[in-house]
Write a protein that holds these residues in place. Structure first.
Motif, mmCIF file in Angstrom:
data_model
loop_
_atom_site.group_PDB
_atom_site.id
_atom_site.type_symbol
_atom_site.label_atom_id
_atom_site.label_comp_id
_atom_site.label_asym_id
_atom_site.label_seq_id
_atom_site.Cartn_x
_atom_site.Cartn_y
_atom_site.Cartn_z
ATOM 1 N N PRO A 114 44.679 60.601 -40.461
ATOM 2 C CA PRO A 114 44.887 61.811 -39.656
ATOM 3 C C PRO A 114 46.364 62.008 -39.324
ATOM 4 O O PRO A 114 47.137 61.041 -39.251
ATOM 5 C CB PRO A 114 44.061 61.540 -38.398
ATOM 6 C CG PRO A 114 43.955 60.053 -38.316
ATOM 7 C CD PRO A 114 43.911 59.561 -39.728
ATOM 8 N N ALA A 115 46.746 63.255 -39.158
ATOM 9 C CA ALA A 115 48.131 63.554 -38.790
ATOM 10 C C ALA A 115 48.460 62.904 -37.449
ATOM 11 O O ALA A 115 47.596 62.733 -36.590
ATOM 12 C CB ALA A 115 48.331 65.070 -38.718
ATOM 13 N N GLY A 116 49.696 62.544 -37.289
ATOM 14 C CA GLY A 116 50.099 61.917 -36.033
ATOM 15 C C GLY A 116 51.269 60.975 -36.227
ATOM 16 O O GLY A 116 51.923 60.945 -37.283
ATOM 17 N N ARG A 117 51.503 60.190 -35.195
ATOM 18 C CA ARG A 117 52.644 59.276 -35.164
ATOM 19 C C ARG A 117 52.225 57.876 -35.587
ATOM 20 O O ARG A 117 51.247 57.329 -35.081
ATOM 21 C CB ARG A 117 53.221 59.225 -33.746
ATOM 22 C CG ARG A 117 54.552 58.522 -33.618
ATOM 23 C CD ARG A 117 55.656 59.353 -34.188
ATOM 24 N NE ARG A 117 56.965 58.712 -34.004
ATOM 25 C CZ ARG A 117 58.077 59.118 -34.577
ATOM 26 N NH1 ARG A 117 58.051 60.177 -35.358
ATOM 27 N NH2 ARG A 117 59.213 58.510 -34.366
ATOM 28 N N TYR A 118 52.962 57.318 -36.534
ATOM 29 C CA TYR A 118 52.713 55.960 -37.014
ATOM 30 C C TYR A 118 54.025 55.158 -36.957
ATOM 31 O O TYR A 118 55.091 55.698 -36.653
ATOM 32 C CB TYR A 118 52.173 55.985 -38.448
ATOM 33 C CG TYR A 118 50.812 56.632 -38.580
ATOM 34 C CD1 TYR A 118 49.647 55.867 -38.599
ATOM 35 C CD2 TYR A 118 50.690 58.020 -38.698
ATOM 36 C CE1 TYR A 118 48.391 56.468 -38.720
ATOM 37 C CE2 TYR A 118 49.461 58.621 -38.814
ATOM 38 C CZ TYR A 118 48.312 57.847 -38.824
ATOM 39 O OH TYR A 118 47.076 58.438 -38.937
ATOM 40 N N ARG A 119 53.921 53.885 -37.258
ATOM 41 C CA ARG A 119 55.091 53.019 -37.365
ATOM 42 C C ARG A 119 55.054 52.309 -38.709
ATOM 43 O O ARG A 119 54.023 52.304 -39.402
ATOM 44 C CB ARG A 119 55.103 51.970 -36.247
ATOM 45 C CG ARG A 119 55.278 52.550 -34.854
ATOM 46 C CD ARG A 119 55.284 51.454 -33.785
ATOM 47 N NE ARG A 119 56.332 50.477 -34.020
ATOM 48 C CZ ARG A 119 56.130 49.239 -34.496
ATOM 49 N NH1 ARG A 119 54.904 48.826 -34.816
ATOM 50 N NH2 ARG A 119 57.137 48.417 -34.666
ATOM 51 N N GLU A 149 56.211 60.219 -38.825
ATOM 52 C CA GLU A 149 55.439 61.380 -38.384
ATOM 53 C C GLU A 149 54.689 61.943 -39.586
ATOM 54 O O GLU A 149 55.296 62.500 -40.502
ATOM 55 C CB GLU A 149 56.370 62.435 -37.792
ATOM 56 C CG GLU A 149 55.660 63.579 -37.105
ATOM 57 C CD GLU A 149 55.045 63.181 -35.765
ATOM 58 O OE1 GLU A 149 54.015 63.775 -35.388
ATOM 59 O OE2 GLU A 149 55.592 62.263 -35.114
ATOM 60 N N LEU A 150 53.346 61.788 -39.581
ATOM 61 C CA LEU A 150 52.522 62.268 -40.683
ATOM 62 C C LEU A 150 52.126 63.723 -40.416
ATOM 63 O O LEU A 150 51.375 64.023 -39.485
ATOM 64 C CB LEU A 150 51.276 61.401 -40.832
ATOM 65 C CG LEU A 150 50.332 61.746 -41.991
ATOM 66 C CD1 LEU A 150 51.052 61.609 -43.337
ATOM 67 C CD2 LEU A 150 49.086 60.854 -41.960
ATOM 68 N N VAL A 151 52.671 64.623 -41.230
ATOM 69 C CA VAL A 151 52.399 66.054 -41.087
ATOM 70 C C VAL A 151 52.124 66.635 -42.476
ATOM 71 O O VAL A 151 52.901 66.425 -43.410
ATOM 72 C CB VAL A 151 53.599 66.800 -40.453
ATOM 73 C CG1 VAL A 151 53.302 68.289 -40.351
ATOM 74 C CG2 VAL A 151 53.930 66.218 -39.089
ATOM 75 N N GLY A 152 50.985 67.352 -42.594
ATOM 76 C CA GLY A 152 50.651 67.972 -43.873
ATOM 77 C C GLY A 152 50.482 66.962 -44.999
ATOM 78 O O GLY A 152 50.811 67.255 -46.152
ATOM 79 N N GLY A 153 50.000 65.786 -44.688
ATOM 80 C CA GLY A 153 49.746 64.772 -45.714
ATOM 81 C C GLY A 153 50.996 64.068 -46.204
ATOM 82 O O GLY A 153 50.954 63.395 -47.246
ATOM 83 N N GLN A 154 52.089 64.155 -45.471
ATOM 84 C CA GLN A 154 53.316 63.465 -45.853
ATOM 85 C C GLN A 154 54.043 62.931 -44.626
ATOM 86 O O GLN A 154 54.022 63.541 -43.559
ATOM 87 C CB GLN A 154 54.270 64.387 -46.624
ATOM 88 C CG GLN A 154 53.973 64.505 -48.105
ATOM 89 C CD GLN A 154 55.141 65.120 -48.866
ATOM 90 O OE1 GLN A 154 56.012 65.747 -48.271
ATOM 91 N NE2 GLN A 154 55.151 64.970 -50.172
ATOM 92 N N ALA A 155 54.677 61.772 -44.820
ATOM 93 C CA ALA A 155 55.529 61.185 -43.788
ATOM 94 C C ALA A 155 56.739 60.574 -44.472
ATOM 95 O O ALA A 155 56.599 59.879 -45.485
ATOM 96 C CB ALA A 155 54.773 60.132 -42.987
#
Length: 227
Positions: free
Chosen positions: A171-176, A112-118
């Motif tokens: 962009p913020a969002g869900r990745y794998r 979960e990429l939030v605020g430039g961090q995951a």
């Protein structure tokens, strides 16, 4: 005087009790005192009504008395184990409750990429000379690939700064993500770990579970690391 025939003998009771005790049957609900009293009453009745010409064998009577001690001993052992299990579950609940609001690593490949961090994690079955992290977007397109270097066996956490291979902020969002680990020319088994936040503690039939919101529920013992 002839023997009094009974449909239930002390040996029959012992055989039934022993079978239930060995199987840990929940039907064995008599207290230790009830079991002993029932056995002794039947044994006394048999002794009073025994055939003088064919008396009860002393060795058999001694064996039956020792067996009743075994049965009641198993009952006490089962009761002790149930108490210990209850104490363990209570202790586990206290530990799990302390995790509410904290982030934990559990099995899964989500990021979960939030605020430039995951944040994510990896669990290695053995030491690795090189671990490579691959970030995947929609359609499993490769967003970024990073080498995490040599790592020891066990779990560790990592942070992705959200930068793509082209040097732009994703962009913020869900990745794998996927992980590849090697030691020399051999592949090291690597399990992907995702970060979840503990929202609540839920008691189920198999023990306590942690509610991780969108990630669902996981057993307390599935937590690999607390962040």
């Amino acid at each position: 005087m002839a023997n009094v025939q009974s449909s239930t003998s002390s040996s029959d009771i012992l055989a039934s009790l022993n079978a239930q005790a060995r199987a840990g049957s929940s039907e064995l609900v008599s207290t230790t005192e009830d079991v002993q009293n029932r056995f002794l009453k039947l044994l006394v009745t048999q002794l009073k009504n025994q055939d003088p010409l064919n008396p009860l064998d002393n060795a058999a009577v001694t064996t039956q008395i020792s067996q009743i001690n075994t049965v009641t001993g198993i009952e006490r052992l089962n009761a002790t184990l149930e108490t210990l299990l209850g104490t363990y579950n209570d202790g586990q609940a206290v530990q799990a409750a302390a995790l509410i609001g904290k982030s934990v690593l559990v099995g899964g490949a989500g990021l979960e990429l939030v605020g430039g961090q995951a944040r994510g994690g990896v669990n290695l079955a053995g030491p690795a000379d090189d671990v490579t992290l691959t970030i995947l977007g929609a359609g499993d397109n490769v967003i970024q690939s990073e080498r995490l270097g040599a790592r020891d066996a066990g779990s560790f956490a990592f942070v992705w700064d959200g930068m793509t291979a082209q040097g732009v902020q994703a962009p913020a969002g869900r990745y794998r993500f996927a992980v590849n680990a090697v030691r020399g020319n051999e592949t090291v088994a690597a399990e992907a770990l995702q970060v979840g936040t503990v929202n609540a503690l839920v008691r189920g039939q198999g023990g306590y579970q942690l509610d991780l919101g969108g990630l669902g529920r996981v057993a307390f013992d599935k937590v690999q690391q607390i962040l």
